[in-house]
Design an enzyme around this catalytic site. Sequence first.
Site, PDB file in Angstrom:
ATOM      1  N   ASP A 187       0.796  -0.924  -0.016  1.00  0.00           N
ATOM      2  CA  ASP A 187       0.456   0.092  -0.020  1.00  0.00           C
ATOM      3  C   ASP A 187       0.687   0.825   0.086  1.00  0.00           C
ATOM      4  OD1 ASP A 187      -2.282   1.442   0.044  1.00  0.00           O
ATOM      5  OD2 ASP A 187      -2.109   1.405   2.447  1.00  0.00           O
ATOM      6  N   THR A 240      -3.687   6.027  -3.524  1.00  0.00           N
ATOM      7  CA  THR A 240      -2.920   7.403  -3.546  1.00  0.00           C
ATOM      8  C   THR A 240      -1.466   6.704  -3.956  1.00  0.00           C
ATOM      9  OG1 THR A 240      -2.329   5.051  -1.741  1.00  0.00           O
ATOM     10  CG2 THR A 240      -3.957   7.021  -1.201  1.00  0.00           C
ATOM     11  N   THR A 241      -0.756   5.617  -4.317  1.00  0.00           N
ATOM     12  CA  THR A 241      -0.003   5.624  -5.215  1.00  0.00           C
ATOM     13  C   THR A 241       0.285   6.738  -6.355  1.00  0.00           C
ATOM     14  OG1 THR A 241       0.373   3.164  -4.241  1.00  0.00           O
ATOM     15  CG2 THR A 241       1.516   3.816  -5.886  1.00  0.00           C
ATOM     16  N   ASP A 258      -9.416  -0.761   2.636  1.00  0.00           N
ATOM     17  CA  ASP A 258      -9.350  -0.170   1.614  1.00  0.00           C
ATOM     18  C   ASP A 258     -10.899  -0.686   0.228  1.00  0.00           C
ATOM     19  OD1 ASP A 258      -6.984   0.874   1.134  1.00  0.00           O
ATOM     20  OD2 ASP A 258      -5.872  -0.736   0.214  1.00  0.00           O
TER      21      ASP A 258
HETATM   22  P1  ADP Z   1      -3.096   3.220  -5.732  1.00  0.00           P
HETATM   23  O1  ADP Z   1      -2.519   3.405  -4.655  1.00  0.00           O
HETATM   24  O2  ADP Z   1      -3.032   4.432  -6.732  1.00  0.00           O
HETATM   25  O3  ADP Z   1      -5.321   3.093  -5.856  1.00  0.00           O
HETATM   26  P2  ADP Z   1      -2.722   0.332  -6.643  1.00  0.00           P
HETATM   27  O4  ADP Z   1      -1.672  -0.812  -6.662  1.00  0.00           O
HETATM   28  O5  ADP Z   1      -4.023   0.074  -5.909  1.00  0.00           O
HETATM   29  O6  ADP Z   1      -2.092   2.263  -6.256  1.00  0.00           O
HETATM   30  O7  ADP Z   1      -2.939   0.670  -8.197  1.00  0.00           O
HETATM   31  C1  ADP Z   1      -4.472   0.965  -8.593  1.00  0.00           C
HETATM   32  C2  ADP Z   1      -4.476   1.315 -10.122  1.00  0.00           C
HETATM   33  O8  ADP Z   1      -3.532  -0.343 -10.824  1.00  0.00           O
HETATM   34  C3  ADP Z   1      -5.535   1.657 -11.171  1.00  0.00           C
HETATM   35  O9  ADP Z   1      -4.718   2.387 -11.536  1.00  0.00           O
HETATM   36  C4  ADP Z   1      -6.464   0.869 -11.264  1.00  0.00           C
HETATM   37  O10 ADP Z   1      -7.191   0.822 -12.535  1.00  0.00           O
HETATM   38  C5  ADP Z   1      -5.045  -0.608 -11.905  1.00  0.00           C
HETATM   39  N1  ADP Z   1      -4.905  -1.724 -11.747  1.00  0.00           N
HETATM   40  C6  ADP Z   1      -6.540  -2.744 -11.532  1.00  0.00           C
HETATM   41  N2  ADP Z   1      -5.407  -4.006 -11.477  1.00  0.00           N
HETATM   42  C7  ADP Z   1      -5.468  -3.967 -12.892  1.00  0.00           C
HETATM   43  C8  ADP Z   1      -5.349  -5.195 -13.656  1.00  0.00           C
HETATM   44  N3  ADP Z   1      -6.048  -5.962 -13.468  1.00  0.00           N
HETATM   45  N4  ADP Z   1      -5.161  -4.647 -15.255  1.00  0.00           N
HETATM   46  C9  ADP Z   1      -4.655  -3.538 -14.786  1.00  0.00           C
HETATM   47  N5  ADP Z   1      -4.147  -2.155 -14.027  1.00  0.00           N
HETATM   48  C10 ADP Z   1      -4.911  -2.569 -13.044  1.00  0.00           C
END
Ligand code: ADP
Length: 537
Positions: free
Chosen positions: A61, A94-95, A386
Amino acid sequence: MVQAEHDVALQDTDRLEGRAALVNNVKAAVALAGAVRSTLGPRGLDKMLVSDDGNCLVTNDGVTVIEAAKVEHPTARLLISASSSQDKSARDGTTSTVILTAELLQNSLELVRMGIHPSVVINGFLLAEREAISELDRVSRKADSTEELKSVISTTLAGKIGESLASHMTEIAFDAADLLSDEEGGDDLERLRIKRLQVSGGSTIDSRLVNGLMIAKTRVDISTPSSSDGGIIAILDGGLENAKLEMDAEIEVSSPGVLKGFHDRSLEKLREAVIHLSSLGVELLIVRDGISDDAISMLSEAGITSYRRFEREDLERLSKITGTRMVRRPTRISEDDLGRFTSRGEETVAGITHTVIEGSEGGALTAVIRGTSPQIREEAVRAFDDAMGVSFRVIRDSRIIPGGGAIQTHLARHLRSFALGNPGREQLAIEGYAAALEVIPRTLAENAGLDPIDVVLDLSAAQTSDEENGHWIGLDAMTGRKTRMDEMGILDPLFVTRHSISGSTEAAISVLRINDVLWAKQDPTTPEWNDEEGLEE
Ligand code: ADP
Ligand code: MG
C-alpha cells in the site's frame, strides 16, 4: 529591508533560489515516487518496512509505505500530505497520486529548462486539469449492476491480497456498505459504524461480518443474564467504585468506629448510585473504568447487567447506536441521557466469549478479522479498510471509469488535441501534462514486466481506432492483453481518479510556485538533499 539587513537575517540559513530550488524539489519528489512506483497495480511488489525497533511490516500500500518512511525533505512531505489527503477522502489512489505529482514536476522541470517560466507552466497545468476533469466526467458512466460495483472493489484490492481473500473481503465490505447506504453522514460514518475487531487464530478467510457491536468482553457478573431482547442502557464515563482512603489523607482515628464509618459511607454512596440507576429503569450499564465488587453485587441484585473497562472507541460507537449520552457520575444520569439497545448476546470466537450489542438508533457492524499472526491480520484489516472505504463511497456515487491505464491514455490523447487549440507557450505545458498522465499505464506495464513504451503506444493506437468506445481499452496487467476494461471488470471509481488528478495538480503547482528555499543551517538533514550534483544552472 535594505540589502545589508537582508544578509544578516539570512546568515543562519542555506539558500536555494530559482532553478536550483526547483531542481532540488523535483529531485525529492522523484525520489519519493521511486520508493512507491513498484507497488502500483495488481502486479506491484510488496515492500518490507522495518522500524527503528526492528518491527517489520510487509505491505503493498503506497500510503503506508510513505507514511512510514522517515522523510524530512519539505517537498517530499508535501507529496506525502497530498497522498494522505487522497487516502482520507477517496481511500484509494494514493500511489497514483504520488507518481503523478512527481511526473508532473519532472515534466515541468523540462519545460523550465526550455526557457518557459514556471508561472506559464502553472497556467497550462490549470487549463489541462480543468479540461481533464470535465472529460473524465463526460466519459464516466454509472455502474449498471451490483456485479459491476463489486468489480470496482475487486480492482481496488487487486494485488494487495490473494484473490480468494480479496473476493471474500469484497463481499463483506459490500454488505456492510449496503447497510449504511441510506444513512446520513460524512466520510467518517463507516469508521464510526463499522468496528474492525482482530481475533487471533483462524484463517483470514474466516473473517466475517457480525451485526451489532462486538467486544471481547463478558459481563462482570456471570449470574446476570447472558442475553437480552433489549431495554434501557446507561453509559458511565468513569468508574463505579468505593471511595478510596487516599494515602495522604489524614483521618483522625479517634475511636474504633471511624474507619468503619468511612467504609459505610462509601457503600451508602454506591447504593445511592445503584438505586438511582434502577429507578430510571436501566437494564444495561456500561462503565469506562472499574466496578468494585461491592457495586457488582448491588447492581446484580437490582437486575442491572454491567460491563466494565470499555475502550473509548467502543463507548463512542455504543453511545451513537443506542442514542445514549455518556455521563461521568452515576447520580448525575438523567432520563435524557439514557438510550435503548435492541439486543445483547454472547458469541464465542476463537474460544473467547465476546459480547454483541445492537442499538436502536442505526446499524452498527463488526468486521471480525481473523488471522494467525498480527502482521497477517494488520494487512487483512488494511485490505478490508480499502474495500470498505471504496464500497461505502461507490454505493453513494456509482460513476465508474476504466482502470488499467485506459483513462489516463484517453485523457492524454484528449489533452494533446486540446493543446492545439491553445496558442502560446501554455500549449507546451498542456502537452507536458498530457505526457505526465501516461506515467500510470507506463508504470502498470513496467510492474507487469512489459515494455512500457510499447504498451503506451499500443494502447493509444487501439483507442484511436475505436472512435466510440476506445477509451475503455486498457492494459490487463494480469494477462498483458490490451482489451476492454469494462469486459474484464477492471474498473475504477470516478471519484478516486478525479481526486487523484486534482490533488496531484495542486501539489505539483504548489511546488512550482516555490522560488526560494531557505534551510535553517542547524537542520542536519539539509546537506543530504542539498547536493548540487547534476544541476544544470
Ligand atoms: P493506488 O494506491 O494508486 O490505488 P494501486 O496499487 O491500488 O495504487 O493500483 C491502482 C491501479 O491499478 C489503478 O490504476 C487500477 O486501474 C490498476 N489496476 C487494478 N487492477 C488491474 C488489472 N487487472 N490490470 C491493470 N491495471 C489494474
Ligand atoms: Mg488502490
